[in-house]
Design a protein around this motif. Structure first.
Motif, short mmCIF file in Angstrom:
data_model
loop_
_atom_site.label_atom_id
_atom_site.label_comp_id
_atom_site.label_asym_id
_atom_site.label_seq_id
_atom_site.Cartn_x
_atom_site.Cartn_y
_atom_site.Cartn_z
N TYR A 70 53.23 35.42 56.37
CA TYR A 70 53.94 36.58 55.79
C TYR A 70 54.88 36.14 54.67
O TYR A 70 54.96 36.79 53.61
N ARG A 71 55.60 35.04 54.89
CA ARG A 71 56.56 34.56 53.89
C ARG A 71 55.83 34.20 52.59
O ARG A 71 56.28 34.55 51.49
N TRP A 72 54.69 33.54 52.74
CA TRP A 72 53.90 33.16 51.56
C TRP A 72 53.37 34.40 50.85
O TRP A 72 53.43 34.49 49.62
N LEU A 73 52.86 35.35 51.62
CA LEU A 73 52.30 36.55 51.02
C LEU A 73 53.36 37.37 50.29
O LEU A 73 53.12 37.87 49.18
N ARG A 74 54.54 37.54 50.88
CA ARG A 74 55.60 38.29 50.21
C ARG A 74 55.95 37.68 48.86
O ARG A 74 56.22 38.38 47.89
N ALA A 75 55.94 36.34 48.82
CA ALA A 75 56.34 35.65 47.60
C ALA A 75 55.22 35.57 46.57
O ALA A 75 55.48 35.58 45.36
N ASN A 76 53.96 35.51 47.03
CA ASN A 76 52.86 35.19 46.12
C ASN A 76 51.79 36.27 45.99
O ASN A 76 51.18 36.40 44.94
N GLU A 77 51.54 37.03 47.06
CA GLU A 77 50.47 38.03 47.03
C GLU A 77 50.83 39.18 47.94
O GLU A 77 50.21 39.39 48.98
N PRO A 78 51.88 39.95 47.57
CA PRO A 78 52.41 40.97 48.49
C PRO A 78 51.46 42.13 48.77
O PRO A 78 51.64 42.83 49.76
N MET A 79 50.48 42.32 47.90
CA MET A 79 49.42 43.31 48.16
C MET A 79 48.10 42.64 47.81
O MET A 79 47.55 42.82 46.73
N GLY A 80 47.64 41.81 48.74
CA GLY A 80 46.42 41.03 48.50
C GLY A 80 45.25 41.55 49.29
O GLY A 80 45.39 42.45 50.12
N MET A 81 44.09 40.96 49.04
CA MET A 81 42.86 41.34 49.74
C MET A 81 42.42 40.20 50.64
O MET A 81 42.30 39.05 50.20
N ALA A 82 42.22 40.50 51.93
CA ALA A 82 41.78 39.50 52.90
C ALA A 82 40.28 39.65 53.15
O ALA A 82 39.79 40.76 53.37
N LYS A 83 39.58 38.52 53.12
CA LYS A 83 38.17 38.49 53.50
C LYS A 83 38.03 37.49 54.63
O LYS A 83 38.36 36.31 54.48
N ILE A 84 37.55 37.98 55.77
CA ILE A 84 37.43 37.17 56.98
C ILE A 84 36.04 37.40 57.54
O ILE A 84 35.57 38.54 57.61
N ASP A 85 35.38 36.33 57.95
CA ASP A 85 34.03 36.46 58.51
C ASP A 85 34.01 37.46 59.65
O ASP A 85 34.85 37.41 60.56
N GLY A 86 33.05 38.37 59.61
CA GLY A 86 32.86 39.32 60.70
C GLY A 86 33.74 40.55 60.65
O GLY A 86 33.66 41.40 61.53
N ILE A 87 34.60 40.66 59.61
CA ILE A 87 35.51 41.81 59.47
C ILE A 87 35.35 42.37 58.07
O ILE A 87 35.22 41.62 57.10
N ASP A 88 35.36 43.69 57.95
CA ASP A 88 35.33 44.29 56.61
C ASP A 88 36.57 43.84 55.83
O ASP A 88 37.66 43.74 56.41
N PRO A 89 36.46 43.59 54.53
CA PRO A 89 37.62 43.21 53.72
C PRO A 89 38.72 44.28 53.80
O PRO A 89 38.41 45.46 53.96
N PHE A 90 39.98 43.85 53.69
CA PHE A 90 41.07 44.82 53.76
C PHE A 90 42.25 44.34 52.92
O PHE A 90 42.51 43.14 52.80
N TRP A 91 42.95 45.33 52.33
CA TRP A 91 44.20 45.05 51.64
C TRP A 91 45.28 44.73 52.67
O TRP A 91 45.21 45.20 53.81
N VAL A 92 46.29 43.95 52.25
CA VAL A 92 47.36 43.54 53.16
C VAL A 92 48.71 43.83 52.51
O VAL A 92 49.06 43.22 51.49
N ALA A 93 49.46 44.77 53.08
CA ALA A 93 50.79 45.13 52.58
C ALA A 93 51.85 44.40 53.39
O ALA A 93 51.96 44.60 54.60
N THR A 94 52.64 43.56 52.71
CA THR A 94 53.63 42.75 53.42
C THR A 94 55.07 43.03 52.98
O THR A 94 56.00 42.54 53.61
N LYS A 95 55.27 43.82 51.90
CA LYS A 95 56.61 44.12 51.42
C LYS A 95 57.12 45.42 52.04
O LYS A 95 56.39 46.40 52.18
N HIS A 96 58.40 45.44 52.35
CA HIS A 96 59.06 46.59 52.96
C HIS A 96 58.83 47.85 52.13
O HIS A 96 58.44 48.91 52.66
N ALA A 97 59.04 47.76 50.82
CA ALA A 97 58.95 48.94 49.96
C ALA A 97 57.53 49.51 49.94
O ALA A 97 57.34 50.74 49.94
#
Length: 432
Positions: free
Chosen positions: A34-61
């Motif tokens: 979470y700390r890395w994502l807030r600093a570097n990719e606060p609204m990024g896209m995750a791709k994980i084997d076996g799961i549909d891709p999804f955006w990831v919101a990590t900032k409070h705002a």
């Protein structure tokens, strides 16, 4: 500035994998992610084997804004919790195309959501809860007495924190005290499905790629069987409990369906106590680790409401919920598409450095404390006032009697990327 696409914001694989790895929530690697994502990719896209891709919101705002825009970010169009492609396929096959095994308030959008929420909202408003305060205090005092009788050592999770809010919500719901162990076991099997100690032990092996629990309808079937019988009894002979209200509710002039009634019973019977017990245990863990904070609140009991809010922020039992885009849009500088899936990371928002000073410190006097642990907007937790009242009363009863406390073994968090919290907290204490 031109909006960028998902391809421009791919999350590094290690961090993406942590989002769907139950063990990462148990050993706190998720907070490094979470700390890395807030600093570097606060609204990024995750791709994980076996799961549909999804955006990831990590900032409070961003989490706050998404939670405000209920027409654009839906709960019910796809699974509301992170689900593998295989599990989603099985659920849709079973449920006639629906992605939901249950239809609770969590899986609803307008116009249904406000109608169903209104059925019980009055029960959980502060003015109604005041009538319950004396009864809750009796339950809290009994819990503290039981702890005192343990002789100076106990597992605070399994001997105190789990049972106090469980007894409160089951009393309100109308479940007999003799059935509370059954409700606790089913709750742990539902929310702790990915935890090797808490989950039900099925025959098939778990899906290694995601850490997802094996598909097991047994827990929901057991809940359904129990509440079908309770519902029938309350329709025949209504009382003044919440089960009677649910059993006899109507939407648009017609009785609610058994499916929706079951969803209501189950969410009250699980979320109604599990998250409160997690935050209570999280508070004790934090106070043991931060004895100066324990001294501070013991010296000034008016800080107890602050202790309650800080423990909820600190623990954030509901780690994630999913939303689905209803239209193409630009959000946070990203070009998002209709039907895109998005993860709200509440525990990340609750440690956002732009909102909370020293977010990794536990402070009983933190003010303001604008945490997101109860969600926000239309889906703000229905039971937030009850949860905070229960915790306040328990600490009002416990802290004046608690002379000292220390760790007596190794504590542990549950392994779950949906709802997680302490599952073991061995303490040694002195009480007056």
């Amino acid at each position: 500035m031109t909006a960028t696409t998902a391809a421009d914001h791919m999350i590094p694989q290690t961090h993406a994998d942590h989002l769907a790895m139950p063990a990462a929530y148990a050993d706190n690697r998720i907070h490094d992610t979470y700390r890395w994502l807030r600093a570097n990719e606060p609204m990024g896209m995750a791709k994980i084997d076996g799961i549909d891709p999804f955006w990831v919101a990590t900032k409070h705002a961003d989490i706050l804004e998404i939670s405000r825009q209920n027409d654009l970010f839906h709960n019910g169009d796809r699974a509301a919790t992170l689900t593998s492609q295989a599990a989603d396929k099985r659920v849709r096959e079973m449920m006639g195309g629906s992605p939901h095994l249950l239809r609770t308030l969590v899986q609803m959008d307008a116009p249904d959501h406000p109608k169903y929420r209104a059925l019980t909202q009055g029960w959980f408003m502060p003015q109604n809860l005041k009538k319950l305060e004396d009864r809750i205090r009796v339950i809290a005092r009994a819990s503290v007495d039981k702890m005192a009788a343990k002789g100076g050592e106990c597992d605070f999770v399994n001997e105190v924190a789990l049972h106090f809010p469980l007894h409160v919500i089951m009393t309100i719901l109308g479940v007999p005290e003799s059935d509370e162990p059954r409700m606790l076991k089913l709750t742990q099997e539902l929310f702790g499905a990915t935890d090797p100690e808490l989950g039900r032990k099925p025959n098939e092996a778990p899906a290694a790629a995601t850490g997802e629990a094996p598909f097991d309808m047994g827990v929901i079937i057991d809940f359904n069987n129990y509440f079908s019988a309770l519902s029938a009894a309350r329709r025949a002979n209504p009382t003044d409990d919440l089960a009677s209200l649910i059993a006899n509710s109507q939407i648009n002039g017609a009785p609610i369906s058994d499916f929706e009634a079951m969803g209501y019973y189950i969410i009250v019977a699980t979320a109604g106590h599990d998250t409160t017990s997690s935050s209570t245990a999280g508070a004790m863990w934090a106070l043991v680790d931060n004895p100066e904070q324990l001294r501070k609140v013991k010296a000034d009991l008016s800080l107890i409401p602050g202790l309650v809010d800080e423990s909820i922020r600190w623990t954030t039992p509901v780690k994630t919920f999913m939303r689905t885009l209803t239209a193409d849009t630009e959000f946070a500088g990203r070009q998002m598409k209709q039907n895109d899936w998005l993860m709200l990371c509440y525990a990340s928002g609750n440690r956002d450095e732009e909102v909370f000073e020293a977010p990794d410190e536990f402070r009983v006097d933190r003010s303001p404390n604008k945490h997101l642990a109860f969600g926000y907007g239309a889906h703000l937790c229905l039971g937030q006032h009850l949860a905070k009242m229960e915790m306040r009363i328990l600490w009002e009863e416990l802290l004046p009697r608690l002379e000292s406390v220390e760790m007596a073994g190794t504590p542990a968090l549950s392994e779950s990327f949906f709802v997680n919290g302490p599952k073991r907290l061995p303490i040694r204490f002195r009480m007056s």
